[in-house]
Structure formats: structure tokens, C-alpha cells
Design a protein around this motif. Structure first.
Motif, mmCIF file in Angstrom:
data_model
loop_
_atom_site.group_PDB
_atom_site.id
_atom_site.type_symbol
_atom_site.label_atom_id
_atom_site.label_comp_id
_atom_site.label_asym_id
_atom_site.label_seq_id
_atom_site.Cartn_x
_atom_site.Cartn_y
_atom_site.Cartn_z
ATOM 1 N N GLU A 1 6.799 8.480 23.701
ATOM 2 C CA GLU A 1 6.755 8.502 25.168
ATOM 3 C C GLU A 1 7.746 7.523 25.788
ATOM 4 O OE1 GLU A 1 2.668 7.725 25.983
ATOM 5 O OE2 GLU A 1 2.006 9.736 25.402
ATOM 6 N N GLY A 2 8.313 6.653 24.976
ATOM 7 C CA GLY A 2 9.314 5.716 25.477
ATOM 8 C C GLY A 2 8.756 4.319 25.635
ATOM 9 N N ARG A 3 9.620 3.353 25.477
ATOM 10 C CA ARG A 3 9.191 1.968 25.528
ATOM 11 C C ARG A 3 8.945 1.494 26.961
ATOM 12 N NH1 ARG A 3 9.357 -0.685 20.890
ATOM 13 N NH2 ARG A 3 10.221 0.440 19.109
ATOM 14 N N SER A 4 8.025 0.553 27.074
ATOM 15 C CA SER A 4 7.640 0.035 28.374
ATOM 16 C C SER A 4 7.820 -1.468 28.415
ATOM 17 C CB SER A 4 6.175 0.385 28.658
ATOM 18 O OG SER A 4 5.696 -0.316 29.786
ATOM 19 N N ALA A 5 8.186 -1.985 29.568
ATOM 20 C CA ALA A 5 8.262 -3.423 29.757
ATOM 21 C C ALA A 5 6.891 -4.019 30.053
ATOM 22 C CB ALA A 5 9.216 -3.751 30.906
ATOM 23 N N TRP B 1 0.818 -1.218 0.000
ATOM 24 C CA TRP B 1 0.000 0.000 0.000
ATOM 25 C C TRP B 1 0.848 1.263 0.000
ATOM 26 C CZ3 TRP B 1 -5.614 0.532 0.817
ATOM 27 C CH2 TRP B 1 -6.284 -0.647 0.480
ATOM 28 N N GLY B 2 2.153 1.108 -0.173
ATOM 29 C CA GLY B 2 3.011 2.255 -0.445
ATOM 30 C C GLY B 2 3.392 3.105 0.748
ATOM 31 N N LEU B 3 3.266 2.598 1.971
ATOM 32 C CA LEU B 3 3.589 3.402 3.153
ATOM 33 C C LEU B 3 5.058 3.206 3.525
ATOM 34 C CD1 LEU B 3 0.370 2.793 5.267
ATOM 35 C CD2 LEU B 3 0.783 4.431 3.410
ATOM 36 N N THR B 4 5.775 4.309 3.716
ATOM 37 C CA THR B 4 7.232 4.220 3.858
ATOM 38 C C THR B 4 7.805 5.012 5.034
ATOM 39 O OG1 THR B 4 7.416 6.020 2.239
ATOM 40 C CG2 THR B 4 7.637 3.767 1.409
ATOM 41 N N PRO B 5 7.224 4.905 6.223
ATOM 42 C CA PRO B 5 7.912 5.530 7.363
ATOM 43 C C PRO B 5 9.185 4.763 7.693
ATOM 44 C CG PRO B 5 6.058 4.224 8.123
ATOM 45 C CD PRO B 5 5.983 4.229 6.626
ATOM 46 N N ARG B 6 10.118 5.446 8.321
ATOM 47 C CA ARG B 6 11.339 4.794 8.791
ATOM 48 C C ARG B 6 11.080 4.069 10.104
ATOM 49 N NH1 ARG B 6 16.076 9.419 8.320
ATOM 50 N NH2 ARG B 6 15.831 9.914 6.091
ATOM 51 N N MET B 7 12.022 3.220 10.468
ATOM 52 C CA MET B 7 12.040 2.700 11.827
ATOM 53 C C MET B 7 12.416 3.824 12.785
ATOM 54 S SD MET B 7 13.839 -1.052 11.337
ATOM 55 C CE MET B 7 14.175 -1.179 13.093
ATOM 56 N N HIS B 8 11.959 3.715 14.003
ATOM 57 C CA HIS B 8 12.265 4.692 15.040
ATOM 58 C C HIS B 8 13.633 4.365 15.661
ATOM 59 C CE1 HIS B 8 11.763 6.735 18.997
ATOM 60 N NE2 HIS B 8 11.054 7.589 18.273
ATOM 61 N N PRO B 9 14.387 5.369 16.113
ATOM 62 C CA PRO B 9 15.684 5.075 16.742
ATOM 63 C C PRO B 9 15.614 4.041 17.862
ATOM 64 C CG PRO B 9 15.517 7.421 16.301
ATOM 65 C CD PRO B 9 14.173 6.831 15.957
ATOM 66 N N SER B 10 14.495 4.031 18.597
ATOM 67 C CA SER B 10 14.379 3.086 19.713
ATOM 68 C C SER B 10 14.084 1.669 19.263
ATOM 69 C CB SER B 10 13.270 3.547 20.671
ATOM 70 O OG SER B 10 11.992 3.458 20.056
ATOM 71 N N ASP B 11 13.708 1.480 17.993
ATOM 72 C CA ASP B 11 13.357 0.152 17.508
ATOM 73 C C ASP B 11 14.527 -0.822 17.520
ATOM 74 O OD1 ASP B 11 10.695 0.759 16.985
ATOM 75 O OD2 ASP B 11 11.076 1.347 14.909
ATOM 76 N N PHE B 12 15.750 -0.302 17.516
ATOM 77 C CA PHE B 12 16.920 -1.159 17.365
ATOM 78 C C PHE B 12 17.404 -1.765 18.682
ATOM 79 C CE2 PHE B 12 16.776 1.618 13.736
ATOM 80 C CZ PHE B 12 17.146 0.809 12.674
ATOM 81 N N LYS B 13 16.902 -1.268 19.808
ATOM 82 C CA LYS B 13 17.367 -1.742 21.113
ATOM 83 C C LYS B 13 16.190 -2.128 22.006
ATOM 84 C CE LYS B 13 21.568 -0.867 19.816
ATOM 85 N NZ LYS B 13 22.437 -2.001 19.378
ATOM 86 N N VAL B 14 15.227 -2.809 21.445
ATOM 87 C CA VAL B 14 14.040 -3.200 22.203
ATOM 88 C C VAL B 14 14.397 -4.158 23.337
ATOM 89 C CG1 VAL B 14 11.805 -4.362 22.066
ATOM 90 C CG2 VAL B 14 12.532 -2.851 20.213
ATOM 91 N N GLY B 15 15.278 -5.109 23.057
ATOM 92 C CA GLY B 15 15.665 -6.063 24.092
ATOM 93 C C GLY B 15 16.286 -5.390 25.295
ATOM 94 N N THR B 16 17.203 -4.459 25.042
ATOM 95 C CA THR B 16 17.885 -3.753 26.127
ATOM 96 C C THR B 16 16.920 -2.885 26.921
ATOM 97 O OG1 THR B 16 19.995 -3.738 24.957
ATOM 98 C CG2 THR B 16 19.677 -2.065 26.659
ATOM 99 N N SER B 17 16.015 -2.188 26.216
ATOM 100 C CA SER B 17 15.152 -1.217 26.893
ATOM 101 C C SER B 17 13.948 -1.836 27.589
ATOM 102 C CB SER B 17 14.671 -0.163 25.891
ATOM 103 O OG SER B 17 13.917 -0.767 24.852
ATOM 104 N N THR B 18 13.504 -3.013 27.139
ATOM 105 C CA THR B 18 12.286 -3.588 27.715
ATOM 106 C C THR B 18 12.471 -5.001 28.266
ATOM 107 O OG1 THR B 18 11.505 -4.628 25.661
ATOM 108 C CG2 THR B 18 10.948 -2.301 26.003
ATOM 109 N N GLY B 19 13.558 -5.674 27.877
ATOM 110 C CA GLY B 19 13.713 -7.061 28.266
ATOM 111 C C GLY B 19 12.877 -8.005 27.415
ATOM 112 N N LYS B 20 12.237 -7.467 26.365
ATOM 113 C CA LYS B 20 11.409 -8.270 25.462
ATOM 114 C C LYS B 20 12.107 -8.378 24.108
ATOM 115 C CE LYS B 20 7.966 -7.975 28.490
ATOM 116 N NZ LYS B 20 7.429 -9.133 29.242
ATOM 117 N N GLY B 21 12.256 -9.597 23.600
ATOM 118 C CA GLY B 21 12.841 -9.756 22.283
ATOM 119 C C GLY B 21 14.332 -9.514 22.260
#
Length: 484
Positions: free
Chosen positions: A322-326, A95-115
Motif C-alpha cells: 500500500e506504500g510507505r507512510s510517514a 528458522w530458514g525464512l528467505t523472503p527478499r527485501m521489497h523494492p521500497s526498502d532501499f529508499k525509506v529515508g526519501t519516502s518517509t523522512g525516517k531513517g
């Protein structure tokens, strides 16, 4: 385009590159590779057919191969998975949608303990996103650079916002932006501007970027040969290197010898090829998943909607910022400019309704995946959305009155979770070593060093945004890492 028969494909003494599949990951790898090695002989093996744009519009289909006929649901797993098999892959159906990944997307494991964390970060992809936004003629506003650093002026102006969007931009919390999209807001050559009919998978005016209207030079390059109707079954691997790609056509088996193999089938069929080839790596076929897609409808008091210039007019990243949450998964809101739920029934209030689509991240579970039971189709198992994702959905719905407070909200109707978003990811994830992943940061298989995996199967986490732009950027980066 130069099409060759299976016999011709297998008769060559050796290809420089064999590319499996022809979706975004494969096409942008090919485009970048040809910039650096234009004389190399390259073969594309495509399982599907060459279904032209005209064929797709006439038949109201992107492919004549239904996705559900190419895999088996594991016991108790009925979730569908959406993808397109055919020349051009998902460039046809997206469907042609092209937002970028967010800077926080790359460190989900570190920031939330998930993944898991990604083995690269936001800055590694910025130059590739910038280049591809120009190549794909993205329409958008550089104002979004406040959230996505390094965003430059897009080559096309943003599509017209709805009145509700304009209120949100003017009076909201600063996290509401025109949606970046690879659908033209201004005509270019034979490609028309977006007609806003919400038929984007079968774009009738050529506004959407596809292989057929924007990658013809790449596919028609004299070094490129294409064999369609060729299903890859397995790879021959000797001494940690792929020596041949085995495929079948019309009941006969063939093999193409190659110096470099690029695997870009999709996140279900690519790991199945790994499994049938005996290629090792942590989690081969595991961690399969995608983001959750849910629909809500905001009933508006005295404000008309549906006056925007494209199907998805805006993206709201308030929760992401608003920041990632665990405790609950992240989510973003997409404002829809189409009649997902129809018009309101009250006389004179037909357009006083605002459809919003929610993208909610999930956790890639080791138990969800692709399995080889010895048959000729992969078995896919999915145990349902995680509690983390469900909590994220509840949180996103609960926050709508606050985040969309500038609008005259009367009521919020929840229309539920869709079966699939069509963003299949995670089954050959990237990481640091063979003990934690299947491919490295350059998307080279740990166990076969002339095998590059492209597309969304390498994503360690689903990330917040649509994956297409990032998949293309990863392909560009993989070529640069490989060839310099």
C-alpha cells in the motif's frame, strides 16, 4: 575441515584473508571468494566451538555460549539480543525464512523522512538473490514475483499451504503468497523434507540449510583453515590498512597477519572490535536495532487450521504494497502453522485458530548502540521501540479484519511484543562517505580499505523482510565488487 591451533594461526607469516566469524555473511563471502581465488590462504577465526548438529540436537542448544554472557546491558536497557556463537553462526539457529527485501526498502529515508536510504537499490541485488535461491534450494512460488520483480522459478516447490492460506490466495487481495524458505519441501540426498514440528532452530531432519549440511565443501576447501575458540579483540591498523588481527584463546593473546580482513562477528561484537581498534566512521556502534516482532491470534468461526507443510506457511505483504507512510512503520504478516498459543478450548473447535506473527519496522536511533567502557565486553543500550514502530503495530492489528476478510474471523487476540526477533542490525551501516556511514556500498570500511564488513550490521534500515538472504547476497556482491 582443517582445524588449526591458535599457535598455528599466528605462526603463519601472513594470510591472504582472515575472516572473523562464520555466520551467513562470512560463509557466503568465503564461498564466492574461493570461486575467484581458490589458491589464496584463508583463515577463519571463530569465537565459538565446533558444535556439530548431533551435539546441538542432543543438548537442545545451538551453542554452549549464552548470548547474554557476551555483552553488558547499559543502564536502563534490559532488552535481550539473540544470536548464536559457534561454527556456522546463525545458520544453526535460524528458522530458514528467505523472503527478499521489497523494492521500497532501499529508499525509506526519501519516502518517509525516517531513517536513511541505502547506497544501493533493489536491482543491484536481483542477480545475487536469484543465484542464492538456487544455491540454498529455496522452496517457494514464483507468483511472488508480482511483488518482488525478477523472481524466477524456485528449485523446490512451495510447502503446502494451510486451508486458510488457500482461501486467502484465492479470494484475497493478491498479496498473500507461500513463504519462501530454505527448508526442503522435497528430500535431497541426506536432507529430509520439512517435518513441520516447529523446532526449526534445531531442525531434526536436516531440511533447513545450515553450514553443516550445505556448506561442507566451502568449509573443507584445502585453502581454508579454521581456528575455533578464538575471540578477536582488536585489529592493528596502520596507514588506513589492517595489518593484523589480534585474538585470544585460553587466556593467551595471539595475532594473525593478513592482506584482507573480513569482519562478520555480529552487529554487537563487530562494532565493538571497530571501537577497540580505533577505526573511524560515522555512527560506529550506533543505530543498533531490529524489527519488532508481535504475535496475534485470529479466532476462526468453523474453519480448521494447522494443516500446512511447514512452520511459517505464508507471507502477506498487503500493508507493504500500500506504500510507505510517514505516520506509521511498515509491517508484514506471517501465517504460522504451529501451536504458538495452543489449541482452542471449546470442544470440537480445537483447531479453529490462526496464529499470525507481525514484523514491524523500527527506526534505527543514533542513541541505541554498542559502547566501549574499557571492559572486555560491549555495553549495549536500547531505549525502547520508537513511536513510529508502535504506530505501525497498531495500524497492522487494526487492518487484520480488512486484509483477512475472506476468513471467518470471530475475534482477534493480541499476545504482545516479543523481546527480540534475532535480526540484529545497523551498528556499522553502509552509506556514501565516512561522514554518513562506516562502510561503502561494497561494504569496505571508509577508514580501512582492506577491511570488509559482512552480515547484517551494515544494514542502514531494518527493511521489511528477514535479513538472511540479503546478507548473503551482499557478501556475494562485495566479492564481485572487490575482485571483479
Amino acid at each position: 575441515m582443517k582445524f588449526v591451533s591458535p599457535e598455528q594461526a599466528s605462526a603463519e607469516t601472513g594470510w591472504d584473508v582472515v575472516i572473523i566469524g562464520s555466520g551467513f555473511g562470512s560463509l557466503f563471502f568465503l564461498k564466492r571468494y574461493l570461486e575467484k581465488r581458490p589458491a589464496d590462504r584463508i583463515l577463519i577465526l571463530e569465537r565459538g566451538r565446533n558444535n556439530s548438529t548431533e551435539w546441538q540436537l542432543e543438548n537442545r542448544l545451538n551453542s554452549d555460549i549464552p548470548p547474554e554472557e557476551t555483552y553488558i546491558h547499559g543502564e536502563g536497557s534490559g532488552k535481550p539480543w539473540d544470536f548464536t556463537i559457534g561454527l556456522g553462526g546463525s545458520t544453526n539457529c535460524w528458522w530458514g525464512l528467505t523472503p527478499r527485501m521489497h523494492p521500497s526498502d532501499f529508499k525509506v529515508g526519501t519516502s518517509t523522512g525516517k531513517g536513511a536510504d541505502w547506497p544501493i537499490d533493489y536491482d543491484d541485488l536481483v542477480p545475487y538473490w536469484q543465484e542464492l535461491e538456487q544455491v540454498m534450494l529455496i522452496a517457494g512460488s514464483s507468483d511472488i514475483g508480482r511483488v518482488y520483480p525478477g523472481t524466477e522459478n524456485y528449485p523446490q516447490p512451495a510447502h503446502q499451504l494451510t486451508t486458510a492460506d488457500e482461501i486467502m490466495v484465492r479470494e484475497g487481495n493478491g498479496n498473500h503468497f507461500p513463504m519462501p524458505t530454505a527448508k526442503l519441501s522435497r528430500s535431497v540426498g541426506a536432507r529430509g523434507r520439512c517435518c513441520s514440528t516447529a523446532k526449526c532452530n534445531l531442525c531434526p531432519v536436516g531440511a533447513k540449510f545450515t553450514a553443516f549440511n550445505a556448506m561442507q565443501d566451502t568449509l573443507s576447501h584445502p585453502s581454508v583453515s579454521i581456528a575455533v575458540g578464538c575471540e578477536v579483540t582488536h585489529l592493528d591498523v596502520t596507514g588506513g590498512s589492517v595489518s593484523a588481527v589480534n585474538f585470544k584463546h585460553a587466556g593467551r593473546e595471539y595475532a594473525a597477519k593478513s592482506d584482507l580482513c573480513v569482519l562478520g562477528a555480529n552487529a554487537i561484537h563487530s562494532p565493538f572490535i571497530f571501537q577497540r581498534s580505533g577505526i573511524a566512521g560515522h555512527g560506529v556502534g550506533r543505530y543498533l536495532g531490529e524489527k519488532m516482532l508481535a504475535d496475534v491470534e485470529v479466532m476462526l468461526g468453523g474453519l480448521d487450521h494447522f494443516d500446512g507443510g511447514t512452520d511459517s506457511t505464508a507471507i502477506n505483504v498487503s500493508i507493504l504494497e500500500e506504500g510507505r507512510s510517514a505516520e506509521f512503520a511498515n509491517s508484514i504478516y506471517l501465517v504460522k502453522n504451529n501451536l504458538l498459543h495452543g489449541l482452542r478450548l471449546e470442544p470440537g473447535r480445537w483447531r479453529q485458530t490462526l496464529p499470525i506473527t507481525l514484523y514491524v519496522e523500527d527506526v534505527f536511533d543514533y542513541e541505541n548502540g554498542v559502547f566501549d567502557d574499557g571492559s572486555d565486553k560491549p555495553v549495549v543500550r536500547f531505549n525502547g521501540w520508537s513511536d513510529y514502530a508502535m504506530a505501525g503495530l497498531d495500524h497492522a492489528i487494526a487492518r487484520i479484519p480488512d486484509i483477512f476478510a475472506p476468513l471467518p474471523i470471530e475475534d482477534i487476540l493480541v499476545h504482545g511484543i516479543k523481546p527480540t526477533l534475532g535480526h540484529i542490525q545497523g551498528s556499522l551501516r553502509m552509506g556514501w562517505s565516512i561522514e554518513d556511514s562506516v562502510v561503502d556500498a561494497g561494504m569496505i570500511a571508509h577508514a580501512a580499505r582492506n577491511l570488509c564488513v559482512v552480515g547484517t550490521s551494515v544494514f542502514p534500515t531494518p527493511a521489511s523482510a528477514n535479513p538472511t538472504l540479503t546478507a548473503a547476497a551482499l557478501s556475494y556482491r562485495a566479492v564481485d565488487q572487490m575482485l571483479g
